[in-house]
Design an enzyme around this catalytic site. Sequence first.
Site, PDB file in Angstrom:
ATOM      1  CB  THR A 132       0.620   0.728   5.216  1.00 55.15           C
ATOM      2  OG1 THR A 132       0.632  -0.557   4.582  1.00 55.15           O
ATOM      3  CG2 THR A 132       1.934   0.930   5.952  1.00 55.15           C
ATOM      4  N   GLY A 133      -1.255  -1.429   6.768  1.00 54.60           N
ATOM      5  CA  GLY A 133      -1.301  -2.594   7.654  1.00 54.60           C
ATOM      6  C   GLY A 133      -2.646  -3.287   7.538  1.00 54.60           C
TER       7      GLY A 133
ATOM      8  N   GLY B  49      -6.068  -3.553   7.675  1.00 55.24           N
ATOM      9  CA  GLY B  49      -7.013  -2.441   7.685  1.00 55.24           C
ATOM     10  C   GLY B  49      -8.125  -2.507   8.713  1.00 55.24           C
TER      11      GLY B  49
ATOM     12  CB  THR C 205      -0.870  -0.011   1.278  1.00 53.74           C
ATOM     13  OG1 THR C 205      -1.836  -1.036   1.146  1.00 53.74           O
ATOM     14  CG2 THR C 205      -1.567   1.330   1.513  1.00 53.74           C
TER      15      THR C 205
ATOM     16  CB  VAL D 191     -13.875  -1.010   1.726  1.00 56.48           C
ATOM     17  CG1 VAL D 191     -13.113   0.311   1.767  1.00 56.48           C
ATOM     18  CG2 VAL D 191     -14.645  -1.128   0.415  1.00 56.48           C
ATOM     19  N   GLY D 192     -10.858  -1.669   3.092  1.00 55.43           N
ATOM     20  CA  GLY D 192     -10.016  -1.508   4.275  1.00 55.43           C
ATOM     21  C   GLY D 192      -9.986  -0.082   4.772  1.00 55.43           C
TER      22      GLY D 192
HETATM   23  N1  ASP Z   1      -4.320  -1.173   4.903  1.00 51.97           N
HETATM   24  C1  ASP Z   1      -4.582  -1.858   3.677  1.00 51.97           C
HETATM   25  C2  ASP Z   1      -5.952  -2.500   3.754  1.00 51.97           C
HETATM   26  O1  ASP Z   1      -6.253  -3.115   4.761  1.00 51.97           O
HETATM   27  C3  ASP Z   1      -3.565  -2.905   3.333  1.00 51.97           C
HETATM   28  C4  ASP Z   1      -2.121  -2.556   3.586  1.00 51.97           C
HETATM   29  O2  ASP Z   1      -1.814  -1.442   4.003  1.00 51.97           O
HETATM   30  O3  ASP Z   1      -1.232  -3.418   3.323  1.00 51.97           O
HETATM   31  O4  ASP Z   1      -6.667  -2.460   2.798  1.00 51.97           O
END
Ligand code: ASP
Length: 358
Positions: free
Chosen positions: A274-275, A277, A223, A252-253
């Site tokens: 990021t992570g 979600g 991301t 949806v995140g």
């Molecule tokens: N945060 C994003 C989601 O959950 C994914 C990511 O950041 O790797 O859609």
Amino acid sequence: MRTLTSRTPRKRWLMRLLAVCVPLSALLPCGALAQADGAYPITLVVHGGAGTILRENMTPELEAAYRAELAEALRVGYAVLNEGGRSLDAVEATLRVLEDSPLFNAGRGAVFTNDGIVELDASIMDGATHNAGAVAGVRHVRHPITLARRVMEASPHVMLVGDGAEVFAREQGMEMVPNTYFHTERRRQQLEAAQQAGSATGALHAPAVPAGDAMEPVHKFGTVGAVALDRQGNLAAGTSTGGMTNKRWGRVGDSPIIGAGTYADNATCAVSATGHGEYFIRGVVAHDIAALMAYGGRSLQEAADHVILEKLGAAGGTGGVIALDREGHVAMPFNTPGMYRGVVDASGTVRVYIYRDE
Ligand code: ASP
């Protein structure tokens, strides 16, 4: 209890002075008295995803490619700021570079859904006005971050999803591409691995996993997000993603959710996350960092560290944020082994990091 009428003339004079000064100061942007307009330290911070990013899993070529791409994105955004441009423009320009790169989980190279297609989410926020725009589940828009910006500036809404968002994109004359434009072989392999792992555990449905999750083959992160401060002292934040590998049911995140994955407020900070979600949505992570500064008097670093290293971890969430305040302070906490990230400061010096020990 003393009443208004019992105040001495001196106190009454003081009250009048306050009554005039307080509303006047509210009209001024925070810090305006301390910093002359046009003299803020332009700064741009970028991330390219957090996860199980380990040296032993990285080839020198791939590592060099990630570093070069992050540095290029920072240089493009810095050029906007250095020419006196707006932080919003810098964030958008930076993220468009990363959306075009197949290395990252945004635009081309984004992860696949359970159905084997790509669905993209993005958001952007202006710290000066608190205006925001977001899109979710778009399938044919080459630059979702630009569509999010159009939602903010050319529609009366904050968030558009799916087919409706694409009708709006066409009306706006945005560049549309077939879904296959986003597809890459390594993301296809990642989907297969996630689906096999799900059936191996006997799960009814293979779970959706963040692009940086440990259960996946290596090098599948990405991301992208950016936060920027321009010379006028305006902060902006943006985030763009394909979400989680193997996602389904229109999942949806946090990335397009204002307050969860993206937030900007001149009085406190700009944040992009990021992570995993779901945890960022439940924790309203990006806004929580700003709130700790606004109501708790915490510094940027204290607020970001507390939310990511203590609260997010305690809730079981993994990931990180990039955060920036009006004085150019930068915080980049994450609770995963690595996070692709970089900073360009007012002098134009570009620094890029991947691992925890950098
Ligand atoms: N945060 C994003 C989601 O959950 C994914 C990511 O950041 O790797 O859609």
